[in-house]
Design a protein around this motif. Structure first.
Motif, PDB file in Angstrom:
ATOM      1  N   UNK A 236      64.793 -48.347  15.672  1.00 34.04           N
ATOM      2  CA  UNK A 236      63.972 -48.484  14.473  1.00 34.04           C
ATOM      3  C   UNK A 236      62.822 -49.460  14.739  1.00 34.04           C
ATOM      4  N   UNK A 237      61.582 -49.059  14.464  1.00 26.23           N
ATOM      5  CA  UNK A 237      60.433 -49.931  14.781  1.00 26.23           C
ATOM      6  C   UNK A 237      60.348 -51.172  13.907  1.00 26.23           C
ATOM      7  N   UNK A 238      61.006 -51.171  12.754  1.00 23.66           N
ATOM      8  CA  UNK A 238      60.899 -52.318  11.852  1.00 23.66           C
ATOM      9  C   UNK A 238      62.085 -53.276  11.966  1.00 23.66           C
ATOM     10  N   UNK A 239      62.840 -53.166  13.035  1.00 24.01           N
ATOM     11  CA  UNK A 239      63.954 -54.082  13.275  1.00 24.01           C
ATOM     12  C   UNK A 239      63.495 -55.228  14.164  1.00 24.01           C
ATOM     13  N   UNK A 240      63.859 -56.447  13.777  1.00 24.83           N
ATOM     14  CA  UNK A 240      63.588 -57.632  14.565  1.00 24.83           C
ATOM     15  C   UNK A 240      64.915 -58.302  14.911  1.00 24.83           C
ATOM     16  N   UNK A 241      64.845 -59.341  15.717  1.00 24.10           N
ATOM     17  CA  UNK A 241      66.074 -59.948  16.239  1.00 24.10           C
ATOM     18  C   UNK A 241      66.083 -61.456  16.010  1.00 24.10           C
ATOM     19  N   UNK A 242      67.289 -61.970  15.802  1.00 28.10           N
ATOM     20  CA  UNK A 242      67.446 -63.399  15.541  1.00 28.10           C
ATOM     21  C   UNK A 242      66.991 -64.241  16.735  1.00 28.10           C
ATOM     22  N   UNK A 243      67.327 -63.815  17.948  1.00 26.51           N
ATOM     23  CA  UNK A 243      66.993 -64.602  19.125  1.00 26.51           C
ATOM     24  C   UNK A 243      65.994 -63.922  20.059  1.00 26.51           C
ATOM     25  N   UNK A 244      66.109 -62.607  20.239  1.00 28.47           N
ATOM     26  CA  UNK A 244      65.245 -61.941  21.208  1.00 28.47           C
ATOM     27  C   UNK A 244      63.814 -61.850  20.696  1.00 28.47           C
ATOM     28  N   UNK A 245      62.882 -62.297  21.538  1.00 29.82           N
ATOM     29  CA  UNK A 245      61.451 -62.054  21.349  1.00 29.82           C
ATOM     30  C   UNK A 245      60.826 -61.951  22.714  1.00 29.82           C
ATOM     31  N   UNK A 246      59.980 -60.960  22.897  1.00 33.04           N
ATOM     32  CA  UNK A 246      59.417 -60.725  24.228  1.00 33.04           C
ATOM     33  C   UNK A 246      58.536 -61.882  24.687  1.00 33.04           C
ATOM     34  N   UNK A 247      57.936 -62.615  23.735  1.00 36.10           N
ATOM     35  CA  UNK A 247      57.069 -63.722  24.125  1.00 36.10           C
ATOM     36  C   UNK A 247      57.832 -65.041  24.236  1.00 36.10           C
ATOM     37  N   UNK A 248      59.141 -65.019  23.961  1.00 32.92           N
ATOM     38  CA  UNK A 248      59.945 -66.249  24.030  1.00 32.92           C
ATOM     39  C   UNK A 248      61.398 -65.847  24.288  1.00 32.92           C
ATOM     40  N   UNK A 249      61.642 -65.302  25.480  1.00 30.34           N
ATOM     41  CA  UNK A 249      62.958 -64.733  25.792  1.00 30.34           C
ATOM     42  C   UNK A 249      63.995 -65.778  26.199  1.00 30.34           C
ATOM     43  N   UNK A 250      63.561 -67.010  26.475  1.00 29.89           N
ATOM     44  CA  UNK A 250      64.483 -68.029  26.969  1.00 29.89           C
ATOM     45  C   UNK A 250      65.705 -68.258  26.102  1.00 29.89           C
ATOM     46  N   UNK A 251      65.567 -68.424  24.766  1.00 26.37           N
ATOM     47  CA  UNK A 251      66.758 -68.646  23.935  1.00 26.37           C
ATOM     48  C   UNK A 251      67.755 -67.491  23.984  1.00 26.37           C
ATOM     49  N   UNK A 252      67.258 -66.255  24.081  1.00 23.73           N
ATOM     50  CA  UNK A 252      68.157 -65.107  24.169  1.00 23.73           C
ATOM     51  C   UNK A 252      69.005 -65.184  25.429  1.00 23.73           C
ATOM     52  N   UNK A 253      68.387 -65.454  26.552  1.00 19.42           N
ATOM     53  CA  UNK A 253      69.143 -65.520  27.804  1.00 19.42           C
ATOM     54  C   UNK A 253      70.040 -66.759  27.849  1.00 19.42           C
ATOM     55  N   UNK A 254      69.617 -67.838  27.214  1.00 16.16           N
ATOM     56  CA  UNK A 254      70.482 -69.017  27.124  1.00 16.16           C
ATOM     57  C   UNK A 254      71.732 -68.714  26.306  1.00 16.16           C
ATOM     58  N   UNK A 255      71.567 -67.912  25.255  1.00 14.87           N
ATOM     59  CA  UNK A 255      72.723 -67.527  24.440  1.00 14.87           C
ATOM     60  C   UNK A 255      73.672 -66.647  25.246  1.00 14.87           C
ATOM     61  N   UNK A 256      73.122 -65.696  26.032  1.00 16.53           N
ATOM     62  CA  UNK A 256      73.962 -64.871  26.903  1.00 16.53           C
ATOM     63  C   UNK A 256      74.721 -65.738  27.910  1.00 16.53           C
ATOM     64  N   UNK A 257      74.031 -66.712  28.494  1.00 17.22           N
ATOM     65  CA  UNK A 257      74.678 -67.616  29.445  1.00 17.22           C
ATOM     66  C   UNK A 257      75.823 -68.383  28.789  1.00 17.22           C
ATOM     67  N   UNK A 258      75.589 -68.907  27.608  1.00 18.81           N
ATOM     68  CA  UNK A 258      76.630 -69.671  26.920  1.00 18.81           C
ATOM     69  C   UNK A 258      77.824 -68.789  26.568  1.00 18.81           C
ATOM     70  N   UNK A 259      77.524 -67.557  26.156  1.00 12.63           N
ATOM     71  CA  UNK A 259      78.609 -66.633  25.810  1.00 12.63           C
ATOM     72  C   UNK A 259      79.440 -66.294  27.043  1.00 12.63           C
ATOM     73  N   UNK A 260      78.776 -66.056  28.179  1.00 12.34           N
ATOM     74  CA  UNK A 260      79.494 -65.743  29.417  1.00 12.34           C
ATOM     75  C   UNK A 260      80.364 -66.915  29.858  1.00 12.34           C
ATOM     76  N   UNK A 261      79.853 -68.127  29.737  1.00 17.15           N
ATOM     77  CA  UNK A 261      80.627 -69.307  30.121  1.00 17.15           C
ATOM     78  C   UNK A 261      81.851 -69.482  29.220  1.00 17.15           C
ATOM     79  N   UNK A 262      81.686 -69.173  27.928  1.00 17.81           N
ATOM     80  CA  UNK A 262      82.849 -69.246  27.022  1.00 17.81           C
ATOM     81  C   UNK A 262      83.926 -68.253  27.422  1.00 17.81           C
TER      82      UNK A 262
END
Length: 413
Positions: free
Chosen positions: A383-409
């Protein structure tokens, strides 16, 4: 990849410190301010905080969870370095800390609501009493100061019943001191179950609220009040929650402001009666079959689905910075009312619960629709009108940090 806008450096645009960048809320605050050209310094409680990875931070500082003297010293040092600066906090606990210490922060201007209004919002009993006096619909509830009073309430309430704490900030340390786990929300199907819940708290000598169950979806109405005037309003409807039976939005839709107008005015009247200043969320349980809305609580802080408001251009954090921090009331653009926002990692947990752990869903009236949920989960990616809490193409760092934290848990488990 777009670069952040040039940093604001004049005295009219002081830097902004953001306390609490561990979640999607803090990340959204940082992004909203950074996109507007504000210099943002993030204050994190731990080194793996996802907000530390945002490219909209000028600097990140880990202040730790035990913070009184250390945080005051850090803020004084930043004030000496930066000059006048503004400080925003994300969590209720941090707002309580700011209110208690706002006169000890040197050149740092802490943005927080009036102390009396904040205490009234923290105490759900006072909130509901004020709302009932204004004619808003509130759930029938019971409070207890002894186990006998709890048992008496258990004999009167209609089931299922919901158990929640009137003032979690006060209750959590007391429960922790007695080795009792804090639960944000519990359900009791019958009197025996409710009596058992109450008996858990006898050692601590404090008891939560008992409320009658209210069906429906979460409807959040959001306002920015300044000197009794509403500068901004926004609202959303929860499409999915974590946990599934009720919690915070894992998927939510913006709702046009042309809807629920009467309820918006009631919400504003409630905030004014409390003496509110700044941002707040007024939360209802909306029964879409009947149109009835029952007040649940007020969140006197930035809320869990705050990224939707940022994507929609509502500008609540920027307003707090400009109005309360800089004394400027800006012209406001219209907000988008056609967006959906989602937290994918939380949605995955929700699907696991719905598909593989249905026995752990506490709400006896929750209607499982696993096929519809799976379909929506995947089609939302298209859907083109869906946005994301963490993912943004111009600021992807928090999204990948969340993935890292989840994997470590997962590895620790």
């Amino acid at each position: 990849m777009n670069s952040p806008p040039p940093a604001a450096t004049s005295n009219a645009h002081p830097p902004c410190l953001v306390l609490g960048i561990e979640s999607q809320i803090g990340v959204a605050v940082v992004r909203e301010l950074g996109q507007a050209g504000v210099r943002v310094i993030g204050l994190a409680s731990r080194p793996n905080s996802v907000g530390l990875s945002s490219r909209y931070l000028e600097r990140g500082i880990v202040v730790g969870p035990k913070r009184d003297a250390q945080l005051i010293a850090t803020l004084h040092r930043l004030g000496e370095e930066l000059g006048d600066a503004v400080l925003l906090a994300v969590s209720e606990a941090d707002l309580s800390w700011l209110i208690a210490h706002r006169d000890q922060l040197g050149r740092i201007r802490a943005i927080a609501p009036p102390e009396d209004a904040f205490r009234r919002v923290l105490d759900k009993r006072l909130t509901l009493e004020t709302a009932a006096g204004l004619g808003l619909r509130v759930p029938r509830g019971f409070s207890a100061a002894t186990l006998d009073e709890w048992h008496a309430a258990a004999a009167q309430v209609r089931y299922p019943a919901v158990v929640k704490w009137a003032d979690p900030i006060t209750a959590i340390p007391v429960l922790r001191a007695h080795g009792i786990a804090w639960e944000k929300l519990e359900y009791a199907r019958d009197e025996a179950a409710l009596r058992r819940i109450g008996e858990r708290f006898q050692a601590a000598g404090i008891w939560p609220l008992i409320q009658e169950y209210c069906p429906g979806r979460g409807l959040g109405q959001f306002f920015y009040l300044h000197k009794g005037e509403v500068l901004r309003r926004f609202q959303h409807l929860r499409i999915a929650e974590w946990p599934p039976e009720g919690g915070f939005s894992s998927v939510c839709d913006a709702v046009p402001l042309s809807r629920h107008r009467e309820l918006q005015e009631q919400s504003i009247a409630l905030l004014k009666a409390i003496g509110w200043e700044g941002c707040a969320m007024v939360e209802y349980r909306l029964d879409e079959a009947t149109g009835d809305a029952v007040l649940m609580e007020i969140n006197g802080r930035f809320w869990g689905s705050f990224p939707l408001a940022v994507h929609a251009g509502a500008g609540f954090a920027l307003l707090a910075y400009q109005v309360q921090g800089c004394g400027v009331v800006p012209a406001l653009p219209a907000v988008r009312e056609d967006l959906r926002c989602r937290m994918v990692s939380t949605e995955v947990k929700r699907l696991v619960r719905l598909l593989l752990q249905p026995g752990r869903i506490a709400d006896p009236f929750f209607r499982r629709q696993p096929l519809q949920e799976v379909r929506r989960f995947f089609t939302d990616f298209l859907r083109p009108r869906v946005r994301y809490y963490l993912w943004r193409s111009d600021d992807a760092g928090p999204f990948f940090a969340d993935l890292r934290n989840y994997a470590l848990r997962l590895l620790r488990r």
